[in-house]
Motif scaffolding. Structure first.
Motif, PDB file in Angstrom:
ATOM      1  N   ARG A  20      -8.748  -8.392   0.395  1.00 11.99           N
ATOM      2  CA  ARG A  20      -7.930  -9.188  -0.397  1.00 11.99           C
ATOM      3  C   ARG A  20      -7.544  -7.967  -2.350  1.00 11.99           C
ATOM      4  O   ARG A  20      -8.710  -7.152  -2.465  1.00 11.99           O
ATOM      5  CB  ARG A  20      -9.416  -9.335  -0.989  1.00 11.99           C
ATOM      6  N   LEU A  21      -6.842  -8.346  -2.253  1.00 11.92           N
ATOM      7  CA  LEU A  21      -6.062  -7.492  -3.276  1.00 11.92           C
ATOM      8  C   LEU A  21      -6.593  -8.091  -4.426  1.00 11.92           C
ATOM      9  O   LEU A  21      -6.959  -8.797  -5.004  1.00 11.92           O
ATOM     10  CB  LEU A  21      -4.332  -7.179  -3.106  1.00 11.92           C
ATOM     11  N   ARG A  22      -5.936  -7.617  -5.555  1.00  9.07           N
ATOM     12  CA  ARG A  22      -6.142  -7.760  -7.204  1.00  9.07           C
ATOM     13  C   ARG A  22      -5.827  -9.163  -6.976  1.00  9.07           C
ATOM     14  O   ARG A  22      -4.761  -9.325  -6.573  1.00  9.07           O
ATOM     15  CB  ARG A  22      -5.855  -6.932  -7.884  1.00  9.07           C
ATOM     16  N   GLY A  23      -6.434  -9.628  -8.269  1.00  4.57           N
ATOM     17  CA  GLY A  23      -5.984 -11.380  -8.130  1.00  4.57           C
ATOM     18  C   GLY A  23      -6.184 -12.516  -6.887  1.00  4.57           C
ATOM     19  O   GLY A  23      -5.363 -13.299  -6.596  1.00  4.57           O
ATOM     20  N   GLY A  24      -6.727 -11.515  -5.771  1.00  2.62           N
ATOM     21  CA  GLY A  24      -7.114 -12.916  -4.853  1.00  2.62           C
ATOM     22  C   GLY A  24      -6.520 -12.746  -4.130  1.00  2.62           C
ATOM     23  O   GLY A  24      -6.461 -13.574  -3.120  1.00  2.62           O
ATOM     24  N   ILE A  25      -5.028 -11.821  -4.193  1.00  6.28           N
ATOM     25  CA  ILE A  25      -4.147 -12.132  -3.221  1.00  6.28           C
ATOM     26  C   ILE A  25      -4.401 -11.599  -1.427  1.00  6.28           C
ATOM     27  O   ILE A  25      -5.115 -10.614  -1.814  1.00  6.28           O
ATOM     28  CB  ILE A  25      -2.670 -11.599  -3.080  1.00  6.28           C
ATOM     29  N   GLU A  26      -4.561 -12.288  -0.319  1.00  8.56           N
ATOM     30  CA  GLU A  26      -5.372 -11.176   1.009  1.00  8.56           C
ATOM     31  C   GLU A  26      -4.028 -11.351   1.675  1.00  8.56           C
ATOM     32  O   GLU A  26      -2.889 -11.878   1.451  1.00  8.56           O
ATOM     33  CB  GLU A  26      -6.250 -12.906   2.328  1.00  8.56           C
ATOM     34  N   LYS A  27      -4.095  -9.711   2.202  1.00  2.03           N
ATOM     35  CA  LYS A  27      -3.347  -8.698   3.402  1.00  2.03           C
ATOM     36  C   LYS A  27      -3.737  -8.912   4.052  1.00  2.03           C
ATOM     37  O   LYS A  27      -4.856  -8.389   4.454  1.00  2.03           O
ATOM     38  CB  LYS A  27      -1.951  -7.877   2.449  1.00  2.03           C
ATOM     39  N   LYS A  28      -2.895  -9.624   5.627  1.00  2.05           N
ATOM     40  CA  LYS A  28      -3.566  -8.955   6.734  1.00  2.05           C
ATOM     41  C   LYS A  28      -2.516  -7.300   7.274  1.00  2.05           C
ATOM     42  O   LYS A  28      -1.749  -7.441   6.575  1.00  2.05           O
ATOM     43  CB  LYS A  28      -3.342  -9.828   8.050  1.00  2.05           C
ATOM     44  N   VAL A  29      -4.231  -6.439   7.465  1.00  4.50           N
ATOM     45  CA  VAL A  29      -3.350  -5.091   7.038  1.00  4.50           C
ATOM     46  C   VAL A  29      -3.223  -4.567   9.238  1.00  4.50           C
ATOM     47  O   VAL A  29      -4.329  -4.576   9.376  1.00  4.50           O
ATOM     48  CB  VAL A  29      -3.890  -4.038   6.323  1.00  4.50           C
ATOM     49  N   CYS A  30      -2.638  -4.263   9.424  1.00  4.80           N
ATOM     50  CA  CYS A  30      -2.447  -4.748  11.083  1.00  4.80           C
ATOM     51  C   CYS A  30      -2.026  -2.723  11.662  1.00  4.80           C
ATOM     52  O   CYS A  30      -2.531  -2.401  12.768  1.00  4.80           O
ATOM     53  CB  CYS A  30      -1.453  -4.808  11.544  1.00  4.80           C
ATOM     54  N   GLY A  31      -1.872  -1.646  10.899  1.00  2.64           N
ATOM     55  CA  GLY A  31      -2.074  -0.962  10.902  1.00  2.64           C
ATOM     56  C   GLY A  31      -2.037   0.821  10.506  1.00  2.64           C
ATOM     57  O   GLY A  31      -1.990   0.604   9.039  1.00  2.64           O
ATOM     58  N   PRO A  32      -1.395   1.385  10.357  1.00  3.66           N
ATOM     59  CA  PRO A  32      -1.873   2.552   9.533  1.00  3.66           C
ATOM     60  C   PRO A  32      -0.842   2.831   8.659  1.00  3.66           C
ATOM     61  O   PRO A  32      -0.785   3.339   7.417  1.00  3.66           O
ATOM     62  CB  PRO A  32      -1.730   4.001  10.680  1.00  3.66           C
ATOM     63  N   LEU A  33       0.478   2.224   9.156  1.00  5.60           N
ATOM     64  CA  LEU A  33       1.342   2.224   8.302  1.00  5.60           C
ATOM     65  C   LEU A  33       1.567   1.246   7.187  1.00  5.60           C
ATOM     66  O   LEU A  33       1.144   1.479   5.746  1.00  5.60           O
ATOM     67  CB  LEU A  33       2.674   1.783   8.598  1.00  5.60           C
ATOM     68  N   GLN A  34       0.952   0.096   7.384  1.00  3.35           N
ATOM     69  CA  GLN A  34       0.467  -0.935   6.562  1.00  3.35           C
ATOM     70  C   GLN A  34      -0.592  -0.446   5.394  1.00  3.35           C
ATOM     71  O   GLN A  34      -0.603  -0.672   4.392  1.00  3.35           O
ATOM     72  CB  GLN A  34      -0.019  -2.055   6.594  1.00  3.35           C
ATOM     73  N   GLY A  35      -1.605   0.232   5.924  1.00  2.00           N
ATOM     74  CA  GLY A  35      -2.865   0.677   5.354  1.00  2.00           C
ATOM     75  C   GLY A  35      -2.505   2.142   3.889  1.00  2.00           C
ATOM     76  O   GLY A  35      -2.903   1.456   3.485  1.00  2.00           O
ATOM     77  N   PHE A  36      -1.476   2.030   4.729  1.00  2.00           N
ATOM     78  CA  PHE A  36      -0.943   3.694   3.702  1.00  2.00           C
ATOM     79  C   PHE A  36      -0.158   2.888   2.807  1.00  2.00           C
ATOM     80  O   PHE A  36      -0.480   3.306   1.310  1.00  2.00           O
ATOM     81  CB  PHE A  36      -0.235   4.827   4.399  1.00  2.00           C
ATOM     82  N   GLU A  37       0.604   2.263   3.179  1.00  2.00           N
ATOM     83  CA  GLU A  37       1.250   0.971   1.627  1.00  2.00           C
ATOM     84  C   GLU A  37       0.597   0.494   0.670  1.00  2.00           C
ATOM     85  O   GLU A  37       0.570   0.670  -0.299  1.00  2.00           O
ATOM     86  CB  GLU A  37       2.210   0.437   2.612  1.00  2.00           C
ATOM     87  N   ILE A  38      -1.090  -0.057   1.652  1.00  2.00           N
ATOM     88  CA  ILE A  38      -1.855  -1.351   0.858  1.00  2.00           C
ATOM     89  C   ILE A  38      -1.973   0.014  -0.049  1.00  2.00           C
ATOM     90  O   ILE A  38      -2.329   0.017  -1.440  1.00  2.00           O
ATOM     91  CB  ILE A  38      -2.879  -1.603   1.963  1.00  2.00           C
ATOM     92  N   LEU A  39      -2.413   0.913  -0.068  1.00  2.00           N
ATOM     93  CA  LEU A  39      -3.272   2.753  -0.380  1.00  2.00           C
ATOM     94  C   LEU A  39      -2.651   2.949  -2.207  1.00  2.00           C
ATOM     95  O   LEU A  39      -3.133   3.537  -3.131  1.00  2.00           O
ATOM     96  CB  LEU A  39      -4.536   3.876   0.648  1.00  2.00           C
ATOM     97  N   SER A  40      -1.273   3.509  -1.112  1.00  2.00           N
ATOM     98  CA  SER A  40      -0.680   3.583  -2.326  1.00  2.00           C
ATOM     99  C   SER A  40       0.389   2.940  -3.491  1.00  2.00           C
ATOM    100  O   SER A  40       0.143   3.351  -4.733  1.00  2.00           O
ATOM    101  CB  SER A  40       0.848   4.368  -1.101  1.00  2.00           C
ATOM    102  N   ARG A  41       0.400   2.056  -2.748  1.00  2.00           N
ATOM    103  CA  ARG A  41       1.179   0.486  -3.970  1.00  2.00           C
ATOM    104  C   ARG A  41      -0.262   0.161  -4.581  1.00  2.00           C
ATOM    105  O   ARG A  41      -0.120  -0.763  -6.130  1.00  2.00           O
ATOM    106  CB  ARG A  41       1.236  -0.014  -3.644  1.00  2.00           C
ATOM    107  N   HIS A  42      -1.546  -0.501  -4.277  1.00  2.00           N
ATOM    108  CA  HIS A  42      -2.746  -1.340  -4.829  1.00  2.00           C
ATOM    109  C   HIS A  42      -3.403  -0.295  -5.552  1.00  2.00           C
ATOM    110  O   HIS A  42      -4.317  -0.967  -5.930  1.00  2.00           O
ATOM    111  CB  HIS A  42      -2.910  -2.244  -3.827  1.00  2.00           C
ATOM    112  N   MET A  43      -3.957   1.097  -5.091  1.00  2.00           N
ATOM    113  CA  MET A  43      -4.860   1.389  -6.209  1.00  2.00           C
ATOM    114  C   MET A  43      -4.576   1.804  -7.383  1.00  2.00           C
ATOM    115  O   MET A  43      -2.988   1.776  -7.510  1.00  2.00           O
ATOM    116  CB  MET A  43      -5.563   2.768  -5.454  1.00  2.00           C
TER     117      MET A  43
END
Length: 87
Positions: A20-43
């Protein structure tokens, strides 16, 4: 979660994690590429050591120098931060 949000079978995958990202948006993370992108963009602000470590683990998994499961565990630990929550 949006129905068209599916894992890309050509990427390195792990057991999906829903965050659950800021604002309540839910995102399904299926692997390290998506995980890296989430950490880079949303922190926000200075990254904690645990988030920096998770991003590094995701990158290592993409380089096949770490297992996807190890990177997933680091990613899930990073989601315990107040800005990003695993569901």
């Amino acid at each position: 979660m949006h129905p068209i949000e599916i894992c890309n079978p050509t990427e390195i995958q792990w057991q999906p994690v829903t965050v659950r990202l800021r604002g309540g948006i839910e995102k399904k993370v299926c692997g390290p590429l998506q995980g890296f992108e989430i950490l880079s963009r949303h922190m926000v602000g200075p990254k904690s050591n645990i988030c920096a470590n998770a991003a590094r683990c995701c990158r290592l998994a993409l380089e096949r120098k770490m297992t996807p499961e190890q990177a997933r565990q680091a990613f899930v630990a990073a989601t315990m931060d107040e800005e990003l929550r695993a569901c």
